[in-house]
Scaffold this motif. Structure first.
Motif, PDB file in Angstrom:
ATOM      1  N   LEU A 114      47.147  54.396  46.190  1.00  0.00           N
ATOM      2  CA  LEU A 114      47.002  52.999  45.783  1.00  0.00           C
ATOM      3  C   LEU A 114      48.345  52.266  45.831  1.00  0.00           C
ATOM      4  O   LEU A 114      48.413  51.099  46.238  1.00  0.00           O
ATOM      5  CB  LEU A 114      46.424  52.914  44.372  1.00  0.00           C
ATOM      6  N   ALA A 115      49.410  52.947  45.418  1.00  0.00           N
ATOM      7  CA  ALA A 115      50.740  52.327  45.442  1.00  0.00           C
ATOM      8  C   ALA A 115      51.140  51.949  46.859  1.00  0.00           C
ATOM      9  O   ALA A 115      51.654  50.853  47.108  1.00  0.00           O
ATOM     10  CB  ALA A 115      51.771  53.279  44.839  1.00  0.00           C
ATOM     11  N   PRO A 154      52.012  36.982  49.246  1.00  0.00           N
ATOM     12  CA  PRO A 154      51.850  38.410  49.587  1.00  0.00           C
ATOM     13  C   PRO A 154      51.659  39.302  48.363  1.00  0.00           C
ATOM     14  O   PRO A 154      50.939  40.298  48.424  1.00  0.00           O
ATOM     15  CB  PRO A 154      53.158  38.737  50.319  1.00  0.00           C
ATOM     16  N   ILE A 155      52.308  38.952  47.235  1.00  0.00           N
ATOM     17  CA  ILE A 155      52.175  39.764  46.027  1.00  0.00           C
ATOM     18  C   ILE A 155      50.732  39.721  45.516  1.00  0.00           C
ATOM     19  O   ILE A 155      50.135  40.752  45.202  1.00  0.00           O
ATOM     20  CB  ILE A 155      53.123  39.271  44.915  1.00  0.00           C
ATOM     21  N   LEU A 156      50.169  38.514  45.442  1.00  0.00           N
ATOM     22  CA  LEU A 156      48.795  38.355  44.967  1.00  0.00           C
ATOM     23  C   LEU A 156      47.825  39.106  45.872  1.00  0.00           C
ATOM     24  O   LEU A 156      46.897  39.762  45.396  1.00  0.00           O
ATOM     25  CB  LEU A 156      48.437  36.869  44.904  1.00  0.00           C
ATOM     26  N   MET A 157      48.033  39.025  47.183  1.00  0.00           N
ATOM     27  CA  MET A 157      47.161  39.730  48.124  1.00  0.00           C
ATOM     28  C   MET A 157      47.293  41.239  47.949  1.00  0.00           C
ATOM     29  O   MET A 157      46.303  41.979  48.025  1.00  0.00           O
ATOM     30  CB  MET A 157      47.486  39.329  49.562  1.00  0.00           C
ATOM     31  N   GLY A 158      48.524  41.711  47.709  1.00  0.00           N
ATOM     32  CA  GLY A 158      48.720  43.132  47.472  1.00  0.00           C
ATOM     33  C   GLY A 158      47.975  43.613  46.249  1.00  0.00           C
ATOM     34  O   GLY A 158      47.348  44.688  46.260  1.00  0.00           O
ATOM     35  N   VAL A 189      40.763  46.121  44.797  1.00  0.00           N
ATOM     36  CA  VAL A 189      39.445  46.329  45.429  1.00  0.00           C
ATOM     37  C   VAL A 189      39.344  47.770  45.920  1.00  0.00           C
ATOM     38  O   VAL A 189      38.299  48.429  45.768  1.00  0.00           O
ATOM     39  CB  VAL A 189      39.238  45.338  46.595  1.00  0.00           C
ATOM     40  N   ALA A 190      40.426  48.280  46.511  1.00  0.00           N
ATOM     41  CA  ALA A 190      40.441  49.671  46.977  1.00  0.00           C
ATOM     42  C   ALA A 190      40.251  50.622  45.788  1.00  0.00           C
ATOM     43  O   ALA A 190      39.525  51.623  45.889  1.00  0.00           O
ATOM     44  CB  ALA A 190      41.758  49.972  47.684  1.00  0.00           C
ATOM     45  N   ALA A 191      40.874  50.298  44.656  1.00  0.00           N
ATOM     46  CA  ALA A 191      40.732  51.133  43.458  1.00  0.00           C
ATOM     47  C   ALA A 191      39.285  51.160  42.976  1.00  0.00           C
ATOM     48  O   ALA A 191      38.770  52.211  42.568  1.00  0.00           O
ATOM     49  CB  ALA A 191      41.656  50.614  42.356  1.00  0.00           C
ATOM     50  N   VAL A 192      38.620  49.998  43.018  1.00  0.00           N
ATOM     51  CA  VAL A 192      37.205  49.920  42.616  1.00  0.00           C
ATOM     52  C   VAL A 192      36.356  50.793  43.523  1.00  0.00           C
ATOM     53  O   VAL A 192      35.485  51.547  43.057  1.00  0.00           O
ATOM     54  CB  VAL A 192      36.717  48.454  42.650  1.00  0.00           C
ATOM     55  N   ILE A 225      40.511  56.501  37.819  1.00  0.00           N
ATOM     56  CA  ILE A 225      41.337  55.453  38.433  1.00  0.00           C
ATOM     57  C   ILE A 225      41.209  54.152  37.645  1.00  0.00           C
ATOM     58  O   ILE A 225      42.194  53.442  37.415  1.00  0.00           O
ATOM     59  CB  ILE A 225      40.930  55.239  39.908  1.00  0.00           C
ATOM     60  N   LEU A 226      39.993  53.834  37.202  1.00  0.00           N
ATOM     61  CA  LEU A 226      39.743  52.624  36.420  1.00  0.00           C
ATOM     62  C   LEU A 226      38.986  52.994  35.149  1.00  0.00           C
ATOM     63  O   LEU A 226      38.073  53.825  35.179  1.00  0.00           O
ATOM     64  CB  LEU A 226      38.937  51.605  37.225  1.00  0.00           C
TER      65      LEU A 226
END
Length: 371
Positions: free
Chosen positions: A171-172, A194-198, A204-207, A222-223
């Motif tokens: 995720l990092a 770019p920070i907000l998109m990151g 979303v990937a974590a979900v 993870i969550l």
């Protein structure tokens, strides 16, 4: 000029929706570190420490107060200071004198009282600078001195980024890769967020990973949405008035010596980032007054010490939007969220690995500015 060498000085030229998104980006940049302080302090005080809601509202109001003190010129966000964590841990374990029969929760206001005094010490240095003249004081802090200080600020933050990222390197790295991609190849609005998109894409990937049954390397989820279910939609921050004791003051107040030097380094970093000399205009004495009083006002109602945030300086460098207005929008978001525990809980579910991935970029930018 609204735009100069690719830098946007007046965010209003982008329109209100884009300004709000930029403010949201700054809020996400500060959020992880800002709420981490009360989380850590709570561990010292066995669950009877600082409130996340109080921390957020103090960060927001403190930032707005700082901007007022600095003539609305300095694009700095004031978040929770990590420098006082050792002091909190020490006060939590005091067991003599008036502290002998106190619970951990009863000791906390005295730790905050010590921070009130620490914030007032900023005013002493501000007065010295005002009387002696900033040029005379800064002769002892030329670029060859402030540069390494800025580099050290970035490098000293790096271990926390590594610690957070190591909880889930996948995720990092996703967060870091997304930031790099949007910063280099992004177009239009995406180029400056770019920070907000990151944060969004890695979350979303974590979900998705969580729904697929994946876990962190240590076996933890993870969550975890347990805190979200129990959180209320609307609620007042649980303020508590600080108390004073000479022992707690002697523990907390001297830490201000280190944080004042950090402040000078941070203001130098922000000045270098936006190519403005904030040391002279609005003046270092004004930035010290803003930071010191924001710290004292926060601790007065049971919040942590405030400090100028390197994370948001990194965002300024990446987004190329240097208008202090977007920082004030972020401060307003923090204040609003402090009254909505449910939203605060949702944002706090963000995996620390994502915060670590984002921090790699932000802290690296700070060190690069120092160089």
């Amino acid at each position: 000029m609204n735009t100069e060498n690719g830098v946007i000085k007046d965010a209003r030229s982008l329109g209100t929706p884009k300004m709000l998104i930029l403010g949201l980006q700054h809020m996400f940049a500060m959020f992880g570190a800002t709420i981490l302080v009360p989380i850590l302090v709570n561990s010292y005080f066995h669950g009877e420490g600082l409130s996340i809601q109080v921390t957020l509202i103090c960060a927001g109001i403190g930032t707005l107060f700082f901007h007022f003190c600095t003539k609305m010129k300095v694009p700095a966000f004031l978040g929770s200071s990590f420098a006082f964590l050792g002091g909190f841990a020490t006060v939590a374990e005091l067991d003599s004198g008036i502290f002998a029969d106190m619970s951990y929760g009863e000791k906390l206001p005295y730790a905050c009282g010590g921070i009130v005094v620490a914030g007032l010490l900023y005013l002493v240095l501000a007065l010295i600078i005002k009387l002696a003249g900033v040029k005379r004081v800064m002769r002892f802090l030329p670029p060859v001195v402030t540069g390494p200080i800025i580099i050290c600020i970035g490098l000293s933050l790096a271990p926390s980024a590594i610690s957070n990222a190591s909880t889930n390197w996948i995720l990092a790295l996703i967060a870091l890769a997304v930031i790099i991609i949007f910063n280099i190849w992004g177009k239009g609005m995406f180029k400056i967020i770019p920070i907000l998109m990151g944060v969004v894409i890695s979350y979303v990937a974590a979900v998705i990973f969580n729904l697929c049954g994946m876990t962190n390397p240590d076996g933890s989820a993870i969550l975890d949405f347990a805190s979200v279910a129990s959180a209320k939609w609307i609620g007042l921050p649980p303020f508590q008035i600080c108390k004073f004791d000479i022992t707690a003051i002697l523990v907390m107040a001297p830490i201000a010596i280190a944080t004042m030097m950090e402040h000078i380094g941070d203001i130098s970093a922000i000045s270098a980032t936006v190519d403005e000399n904030f040391i002279e205009d609005p003046g270092l004495h004004r930035t010290l007054i803003g930071d010191g009083l924001a710290t004292s006002l926060s601790a007065l109602v049971g919040g942590p010490a405030n400090t100028t945030y390197g994370e948001n300086t990194g965002v300024l460098e990446l987004s190329r939007v240097h208008d202090p207005l977007v920082i004030r929008i972020a401060a307003c978001f923090a204040i609003i969220i402090s009254f909505i525990p449910k939203v605060s809980a949702i944002i706090s579910t963000m995996p620390s690995s994502i915060i670590g991935g984002v921090s790699f970029m932000l802290y690296g930018m700070i060190s690069a500015i120092g160089v």
